[in-house]
Design a protein around this motif. Structure first.
Motif, PDB file in Angstrom:
ATOM      1  N   ARG A   1      31.561  38.049  30.882  1.00 36.30           N
ATOM      2  CA  ARG A   1      30.297  37.313  30.933  1.00 36.30           C
ATOM      3  C   ARG A   1      30.083  36.573  29.613  1.00 36.30           C
ATOM      4  O   ARG A   1      30.292  37.133  28.536  1.00 36.30           O
ATOM      5  N   LEU A   2      29.660  35.317  29.715  1.00 40.66           N
ATOM      6  CA  LEU A   2      29.321  34.500  28.554  1.00 40.66           C
ATOM      7  C   LEU A   2      27.826  34.222  28.593  1.00 40.66           C
ATOM      8  O   LEU A   2      27.294  33.815  29.625  1.00 40.66           O
ATOM      9  N   SER A   3      27.141  34.455  27.484  1.00 40.64           N
ATOM     10  CA  SER A   3      25.695  34.245  27.433  1.00 40.64           C
ATOM     11  C   SER A   3      25.321  33.633  26.092  1.00 40.64           C
ATOM     12  O   SER A   3      26.063  33.736  25.106  1.00 40.64           O
ATOM     13  N   VAL A   4      24.156  32.992  26.069  1.00 45.90           N
ATOM     14  CA  VAL A   4      23.620  32.394  24.849  1.00 45.90           C
ATOM     15  C   VAL A   4      22.155  32.778  24.738  1.00 45.90           C
ATOM     16  O   VAL A   4      21.397  32.645  25.697  1.00 45.90           O
ATOM     17  N   SER A   5      21.764  33.281  23.577  1.00 49.42           N
ATOM     18  CA  SER A   5      20.375  33.620  23.311  1.00 49.42           C
ATOM     19  C   SER A   5      20.011  33.108  21.937  1.00 49.42           C
ATOM     20  O   SER A   5      20.796  32.384  21.292  1.00 49.42           O
ATOM     21  N   GLU A   6      18.807  33.488  21.457  1.00 47.51           N
ATOM     22  CA  GLU A   6      18.412  33.054  20.124  1.00 47.51           C
ATOM     23  C   GLU A   6      19.318  33.631  19.035  1.00 47.51           C
ATOM     24  O   GLU A   6      19.333  33.156  17.909  1.00 47.51           O
ATOM     25  N   ARG A   7      20.103  34.651  19.393  1.00 46.08           N
ATOM     26  CA  ARG A   7      21.034  35.258  18.432  1.00 46.08           C
ATOM     27  C   ARG A   7      22.400  34.587  18.433  1.00 46.08           C
ATOM     28  O   ARG A   7      23.273  34.964  17.663  1.00 46.08           O
ATOM     29  N   GLY A   8      22.609  33.625  19.324  1.00 47.57           N
ATOM     30  CA  GLY A   8      23.881  32.924  19.371  1.00 47.57           C
ATOM     31  C   GLY A   8      24.644  33.202  20.656  1.00 47.57           C
ATOM     32  O   GLY A   8      24.107  33.745  21.617  1.00 47.57           O
ATOM     33  N   ALA A   9      25.934  32.807  20.661  1.00 45.14           N
ATOM     34  CA  ALA A   9      26.780  32.967  21.848  1.00 45.14           C
ATOM     35  C   ALA A   9      27.440  34.338  21.836  1.00 45.14           C
ATOM     36  O   ALA A   9      27.839  34.850  20.788  1.00 45.14           O
ATOM     37  N   ARG A  10      27.596  34.904  23.048  1.00 47.56           N
ATOM     38  CA  ARG A  10      28.177  36.243  23.185  1.00 47.56           C
ATOM     39  C   ARG A  10      29.109  36.270  24.393  1.00 47.56           C
ATOM     40  O   ARG A  10      28.731  35.847  25.491  1.00 47.56           O
TER      41      ARG A  10
END
Length: 260
Positions: free
Chosen positions: A46-55
């Motif tokens: 899974r690839l996700s993006v939040s206020e903490r960056g890409a994961r």
């Protein structure tokens, strides 16, 4: 001889989560850092993006090669998500020329002084005074104190108009960095608001305050609750749309500025 309980506990211990940073090159030539996490609880890549960056999250059985291929295949999606979050920049004396505040971008004037202090001048500029030896942690602390003071000033200006008709007043108001929510109301009456609200449009900030105050009347999101919100904030739908369009960027900006 080891006891049966010790043998069982050691054999059933869950693997720990492993984290490391990798880089991926986007089509525009930018190199982007992605946090690669191998999580025993994950069932798929899974690839996700939040206020903490890409994961990038990998299950235990997924190979690093498959993870890299997944990341390359989704570079366009990653670029679009990063653009939606905005190019959040950390706080640096050498490079920070503007700071977000109340829906705008305020110019920053850096000056030397005996202690760290950030204040807003009459012309709207922000004067950031620091000792020459002040490090990143001191700068971030000064910025957070400034944002908290500005947010509390806004709350103090707005709240009196909404207290009439409430069954009680909040027991206290807290400001904190929240990962997903914009506000909450605890059973003891503690009202918590996201510090990122002071970076955005004041009308949206005021709506969140009204929203949480109305939970003093109705703890749920029933029709009766929304009638109370509507009576106090007729334009609440505009604020909701504002957060849909700009919310991720606000949280991303605050995270970058306060964590560096």
């Amino acid at each position: 001889m080891p006891s049966l309980s010790r043998l069982l506990s050691s054999s059933t211990k869950s693997p720990s989560i492993q984290r490391e940073t990798v880089r991926v090159r986007l089509d525009d030539g930018r190199d982007v850092e992605v946090l690669r996490v191998r999580d025993p609880r994950a069932r798929r890549i899974r690839l996700s993006v939040s206020e903490r960056g890409a994961r990038l999250t990998l299950p235990l059985r997924a190979s690093l090669v498959s993870g890299e291929a997944f990341l390359r295949e989704h570079r366009d999606w990653l670029a679009a998500q990063l653009a939606e979050h905005g190019e959040a920049q950390p706080l640096r004396r050498e490079t920070t020329t503007h700071l977000p505040l109340r829906g705008g971008s305020s110019p920053v004037l850096w000056t030397l002084g005996r202690y760290t202090c950030l204040r807003q001048c009459d012309d709207g500029r922000l004067q950031f005074t620091t000792p020459a030896q002040a490090g990143p942690a001191a700068l971030r602390r000064g910025l957070r104190e400034f944002y908290e003071a500005q947010a509390r000033a806004d709350i103090a200006r707005w709240m009196p108009a909404y207290l009439a008709g409430l069954p009680r007043t909040p027991s206290r108001v807290r400001l904190k960095v929240m990962s997903s929510q914009w506000g909450s109301l605890a059973p003891d009456g503690t009202l918590t608001l996201d510090l990122a609200l002071v970076l955005g449009a004041p009308s949206a900030f005021e709506y969140v305050l009204v929203h949480e105050l109305c939970h003093l009347i109705h703890a749920d999101h029933s029709r009766a609750f929304w009638r109370e919100v509507e009576a106090r904030c007729p334009d609440w739908r505009d604020a909701r749309d504002y957060f849909r369009d700009h919310g991720r960027r606000l949280k991303g900006d605050l995270h970058a500025l306060l964590t560096g």
